[in-house]
Design a protein around this motif. Structure first.
Motif, PDB file in Angstrom:
ATOM      1  N   ASP A  17     -10.065   9.629 -38.835  1.00  0.00           N
ATOM      2  CA  ASP A  17     -10.349   8.265 -39.287  1.00  0.00           C
ATOM      3  C   ASP A  17     -10.932   7.449 -38.140  1.00  0.00           C
ATOM      4  O   ASP A  17     -10.203   6.962 -37.278  1.00  0.00           O
ATOM      5  CB  ASP A  17      -9.061   7.629 -39.813  1.00  0.00           C
ATOM      6  CG  ASP A  17      -9.291   6.306 -40.513  1.00  0.00           C
ATOM      7  OD1 ASP A  17     -10.302   5.653 -40.229  1.00  0.00           O
ATOM      8  OD2 ASP A  17      -8.440   5.911 -41.335  1.00  0.00           O
ATOM      9  N   ASP A  73     -12.368   4.522 -38.226  1.00  0.00           N
ATOM     10  CA  ASP A  73     -11.976   3.112 -38.288  1.00  0.00           C
ATOM     11  C   ASP A  73     -10.610   2.901 -37.651  1.00  0.00           C
ATOM     12  O   ASP A  73     -10.382   1.898 -36.964  1.00  0.00           O
ATOM     13  CB  ASP A  73     -11.951   2.629 -39.742  1.00  0.00           C
ATOM     14  CG  ASP A  73     -13.342   2.400 -40.294  1.00  0.00           C
ATOM     15  OD1 ASP A  73     -14.233   1.986 -39.524  1.00  0.00           O
ATOM     16  OD2 ASP A  73     -13.549   2.632 -41.505  1.00  0.00           O
ATOM     17  N   SER A  74      -9.709   3.830 -37.867  1.00  0.00           N
ATOM     18  CA  SER A  74      -8.398   3.764 -37.237  1.00  0.00           C
ATOM     19  C   SER A  74      -8.536   3.837 -35.720  1.00  0.00           C
ATOM     20  O   SER A  74      -7.873   3.097 -34.980  1.00  0.00           O
ATOM     21  CB  SER A  74      -7.506   4.901 -37.739  1.00  0.00           C
ATOM     22  OG  SER A  74      -6.302   4.978 -37.010  1.00  0.00           O
ATOM     23  N   GLN A  85      -9.797   0.508 -34.317  1.00  0.00           N
ATOM     24  CA  GLN A  85      -8.757  -0.511 -34.334  1.00  0.00           C
ATOM     25  C   GLN A  85      -7.725  -0.271 -33.238  1.00  0.00           C
ATOM     26  O   GLN A  85      -7.360  -1.197 -32.491  1.00  0.00           O
ATOM     27  CB  GLN A  85      -8.074  -0.530 -35.698  1.00  0.00           C
ATOM     28  CG  GLN A  85      -6.938  -1.539 -35.810  1.00  0.00           C
ATOM     29  CD  GLN A  85      -6.295  -1.517 -37.192  1.00  0.00           C
ATOM     30  OE1 GLN A  85      -6.847  -0.985 -38.152  1.00  0.00           O
ATOM     31  NE2 GLN A  85      -5.113  -2.093 -37.290  1.00  0.00           N
ATOM     32  N   LYS A 142     -22.818   4.445 -38.819  1.00  0.00           N
ATOM     33  CA  LYS A 142     -21.669   3.626 -38.442  1.00  0.00           C
ATOM     34  C   LYS A 142     -20.949   4.187 -37.229  1.00  0.00           C
ATOM     35  O   LYS A 142     -20.480   3.430 -36.367  1.00  0.00           O
ATOM     36  CB  LYS A 142     -20.708   3.520 -39.633  1.00  0.00           C
ATOM     37  CG  LYS A 142     -19.581   2.525 -39.428  1.00  0.00           C
ATOM     38  CD  LYS A 142     -18.741   2.375 -40.681  1.00  0.00           C
ATOM     39  CE  LYS A 142     -17.631   1.351 -40.484  1.00  0.00           C
ATOM     40  NZ  LYS A 142     -16.780   1.209 -41.695  1.00  0.00           N
ATOM     41  N   TYR A 143     -20.831   5.524 -37.165  1.00  0.00           N
ATOM     42  CA  TYR A 143     -20.118   6.173 -36.064  1.00  0.00           C
ATOM     43  C   TYR A 143     -21.070   7.148 -35.372  1.00  0.00           C
ATOM     44  O   TYR A 143     -21.393   8.190 -35.925  1.00  0.00           O
ATOM     45  CB  TYR A 143     -18.895   6.927 -36.589  1.00  0.00           C
ATOM     46  CG  TYR A 143     -18.065   6.140 -37.577  1.00  0.00           C
ATOM     47  CD1 TYR A 143     -17.344   5.025 -37.166  1.00  0.00           C
ATOM     48  CD2 TYR A 143     -18.009   6.512 -38.920  1.00  0.00           C
ATOM     49  CE1 TYR A 143     -16.591   4.290 -38.066  1.00  0.00           C
ATOM     50  CE2 TYR A 143     -17.249   5.795 -39.829  1.00  0.00           C
ATOM     51  CZ  TYR A 143     -16.550   4.679 -39.398  1.00  0.00           C
ATOM     52  OH  TYR A 143     -15.809   3.955 -40.299  1.00  0.00           O
TER      53      TYR A 143
END
Length: 308
Positions: free
Chosen positions: A100, A102-103, A106, A163-164
């Motif tokens: 993940d 996004d994890s 964050q 995005k990544y």
């Protein structure tokens, strides 16, 4: 130091025993200890990699290789022993939800912000270079807009719409206002980029290898000035002869000696955080790349200590 039977020394300088942490530093997450000035943190992530994977294992590999650096109490050519000036801890790794990104973003931003807010200097071990984006975000929360000192074979200013991706961080960071490209510089570049509208100053690999170390140091100092700066070192800035274990190796890079000399020449700049990224031990030989990465991280600690 005397130890009772069965005790384990906390100041262990062994090159093979208890090599759990970077340089044998205490494993700790106590950011309230006022005596601690620097924090080493791992970011085991490689989901943004475009080439060979494996950089998620970089932090562990650099910790293991750092055992080879423990024995030298005073690192050459510095004129002091690190432990006499700077207390550092190994914070361990940032843990994020498996697979993940996004994890990861964050968690890394949150941890970087926490370390910076505590007044500690963060040294991060990667991990693919995409992890530098949340590190910058976290550090900028405390220090404001940053100059970037960037060692790499690639500019990482590519806008591919993904995005990544470990090639987009320094395109996005100025857009977010966390990096000021007019005060930033990239060294060792030897792959294509759009030169007509490139915002960063560049010392390409040919220039960095041909001009004197003093000239490179002067150019960095002039560009960056006195404001807060973030130093990021992609291990592929080094020629593959010195760092074969990386995802996108490019021949024609800097030697490890030249890189260390340049870093020593800018030690007194206001560098508030450091990272070394893209060590991929699966493609390494005899810990060559992991040792180079660990040595760079040790250099960062000495650079910080030299300002005390």
């Amino acid at each position: 130091m005397q130890h009772t039977a069965g005790s384990v020394p906390l100041d262990n300088d062994s090159m093979y025993a208890h090599i759990f942490s970077f340089l044998g530093l205490p494993l700790s997450r106590d950011l309230q200890d006022p005596s601690v000035g620097a924090v080493v943190m791992g970011v085991p992530y490689d989901l943004g990699t475009s080439g060979r994977p494996g950089a998620r294992s970089g932090p562990a590999a650099m910790r293991q290789a750092s055992a080879n650096l423990r024995w030298e109490e005073m690192r050459w050519p510095w004129g002091f022993a690190l432990r006499e000036r700077l207390k550092a801890i190994d914070f361990g790794d940032v843990v994020y939800a498996n697979g993940d990104s996004d994890s990861m973003l964050q968690e890394v931003e949150q941890h970087a912000a926490m370390v910076a807010a505590a007044g500690k200097t963060l040294i991060s071990l990667g991990g693919d270079h995409f992890a530098t984006l949340p590190l910058l975000r976290g550090v900028a929360q405390h220090h404001g807009q940053l100059a970037l000192i960037h060692f790499d074979a690639h500019t990482d200013t590519y806008d591919e719409g993904e995005k990544y991706n470990h090639g987009c961080m320094f395109y996005r960071a100025p857009q977010e206002g966390i990096v000021d490209p007019s005060r930033s510089i990239q060294l060792g570049i030897r792959t294509e980029y759009e030169r007509s509208d490139h915002q960063y100053a560049v010392i390409d690999a040919h220039q960095a290898n041909e001009q004197s170390v003093a000239d490179s140091v002067a150019a960095i100092r002039q560009r960056v000035g006195d404001g807060p700066a973030y130093l990021t070192f992609d291990i592929d800035c080094l020629d593959p002869a010195y760092a074969p274990g990386t995802g996108t190796p490019v021949v024609g890079g800097l030697s490890s000696s030249r890189a260390l000399q340049i870093l020593q020449g800018i030690a007194d700049l206001n560098i508030v955080a450091f990272d070394v990224m893209e060590v991929s031990p699966a493609y390494d030989h005899a810990q060559i790349t992991s040792l180079a990465g660990a040595t760079l991280a040790l250099q960062f600690l000495y650079m910080r200590a030299s300002r005390l």
